[in-house]
Design a protein around this motif. Structure first.
Motif, mmCIF file in Angstrom:
data_model
loop_
_atom_site.group_PDB
_atom_site.id
_atom_site.type_symbol
_atom_site.label_atom_id
_atom_site.label_comp_id
_atom_site.label_asym_id
_atom_site.label_seq_id
_atom_site.Cartn_x
_atom_site.Cartn_y
_atom_site.Cartn_z
ATOM 1 N N LYS A 18 0.839 -1.267 -0.100
ATOM 2 C CA LYS A 18 -0.115 -0.002 0.091
ATOM 3 C C LYS A 18 0.905 1.394 -0.022
ATOM 4 N N SER A 19 1.744 1.351 0.788
ATOM 5 C CA SER A 19 2.820 2.429 1.034
ATOM 6 C C SER A 19 3.516 2.697 -0.420
ATOM 7 N N GLU A 20 4.088 1.518 -1.078
ATOM 8 C CA GLU A 20 4.599 1.619 -2.338
ATOM 9 C C GLU A 20 3.690 2.180 -3.433
ATOM 10 N N LEU A 21 2.402 1.921 -3.250
ATOM 11 C CA LEU A 21 1.714 2.353 -4.463
ATOM 12 C C LEU A 21 1.521 4.034 -4.085
ATOM 13 N N LYS A 22 1.302 4.235 -3.074
ATOM 14 C CA LYS A 22 1.269 5.782 -2.623
ATOM 15 C C LYS A 22 2.347 6.357 -3.077
ATOM 16 N N ARG A 23 3.611 5.918 -2.714
ATOM 17 C CA ARG A 23 4.880 6.741 -3.011
ATOM 18 C C ARG A 23 4.926 6.733 -4.493
ATOM 19 N N MET A 24 4.585 5.815 -5.357
ATOM 20 C CA MET A 24 4.641 6.004 -6.854
ATOM 21 C C MET A 24 3.556 6.902 -7.307
ATOM 22 N N LEU A 55 -4.890 -4.622 -4.266
ATOM 23 C CA LEU A 55 -4.160 -3.562 -4.594
ATOM 24 C C LEU A 55 -5.173 -2.600 -5.132
ATOM 25 N N ARG A 56 -6.502 -3.030 -5.590
ATOM 26 C CA ARG A 56 -7.512 -2.316 -6.236
ATOM 27 C C ARG A 56 -7.948 -1.309 -4.974
ATOM 28 N N LYS A 57 -8.017 -2.014 -3.755
ATOM 29 C CA LYS A 57 -8.569 -0.974 -2.687
ATOM 30 C C LYS A 57 -7.543 0.060 -2.267
#
Ligand code: DX5
Ligand code: ZN
Length: 215
Positions: A18-24, A55-57
């Protein structure tokens, strides 16, 4: 065409996706590339639909699901239900009729259909699929693992496909800032980047430089 940057989550920290997605996302990513491997079509096993569902969430950005699996027709529906926005299957795993069926099913649900092909496969083999495609994914490494070296013979494949196809041309494998410029000039519109982007201490600048790397 706007150049889109797709971080490949294969190089992310899987214990903290989740944090990785936010960072990107904060760094300006346009979509996320998700590598699904079955241990048959490629010598590695990665993730399945349950992870895509999670990931969708965690993001509103489009999820671009790259199926490196045999018999993709058996699994497409579960990746649709999990929340994919784009689904790619490999030329090496489908017939034209098989692909047409998959693509028609995806379109009905508003999901984009793409085809990918491995470095040893000639770009000409994609010709017959072009009328049924939303996008093409050119593999610029042999699929299976992140962190491999870019194969330069992928560039003429992008030029060839761009001369025949108006939709998105995505390129996947070994992409860094230097290669990004050559691919954009050849006609690529989506750049998938795993290890180079996730290793960057300043992903915002890396994404910006990749996006603007063409002339
Ligand atoms: C390779 C995968 C790629 C990979 C790209 O089989 O399809 O998406 O994650 O990673 P890098 O950018 O490290 O080559
Ligand atoms: Zn991929």
């Amino acid at each position: 065409m706007k150049i889109k940057i797709a971080p490949s989550i294969l190089s992310a920290d899987f214990s903290d996706l989740k944090s990785e997605l936010k960072r990107m996302e904060k760094s300006g990513a346009d979509l996320f590339h998700i590598d699904v491997m079955d241990g048959h079509f490629v010598p590695n096993i990665t993730i399945g639909p349950v992870v895509v569902q999670s990931l969708r969430k965690s993001t509103c950005l489009p999820l671009d699901v790259h199926l490196m699996i045999e018999h993709p027709e058996k699994y497409v529906d579960s990746f649709v239900e999990a929340g994919s926005d784009m689904i790619t299957v490999h030329e090496e795993t489908v017939s034209l009729n098989g692909f047409k069926k998959i693509a028609a099913g995806l379109r009905k649900k508003g999901i984009k259909a793409g085809i990918s092909f491995n470095p040893p496969t000639a770009a000409k083999r994609i010709d017959k699929f072009l009328p049924f495609l939303d996008f093409v994914l050119v593999m610029s490494v042999n699929p299976g693992f992140g962190g491999q070296k870019f194969i330069p013979s992928s560039i003429p494949k992008v030029i060839y496909l761009r001369s025949k196809f108006k939709g998105d041309i995505s390129v996947d494998g070994g992409i860094n800032e230097e290669v990004a410029g050559r691919l954009i000039n050849a006609g690529a519109s989506i750049l998938v980047s795993g290890s180079y982007l996730f290793k960057s201490k300043t992903p915002k600048f890396t994404i910006e430089r990749m996006r603007n790397a063409g002339i």
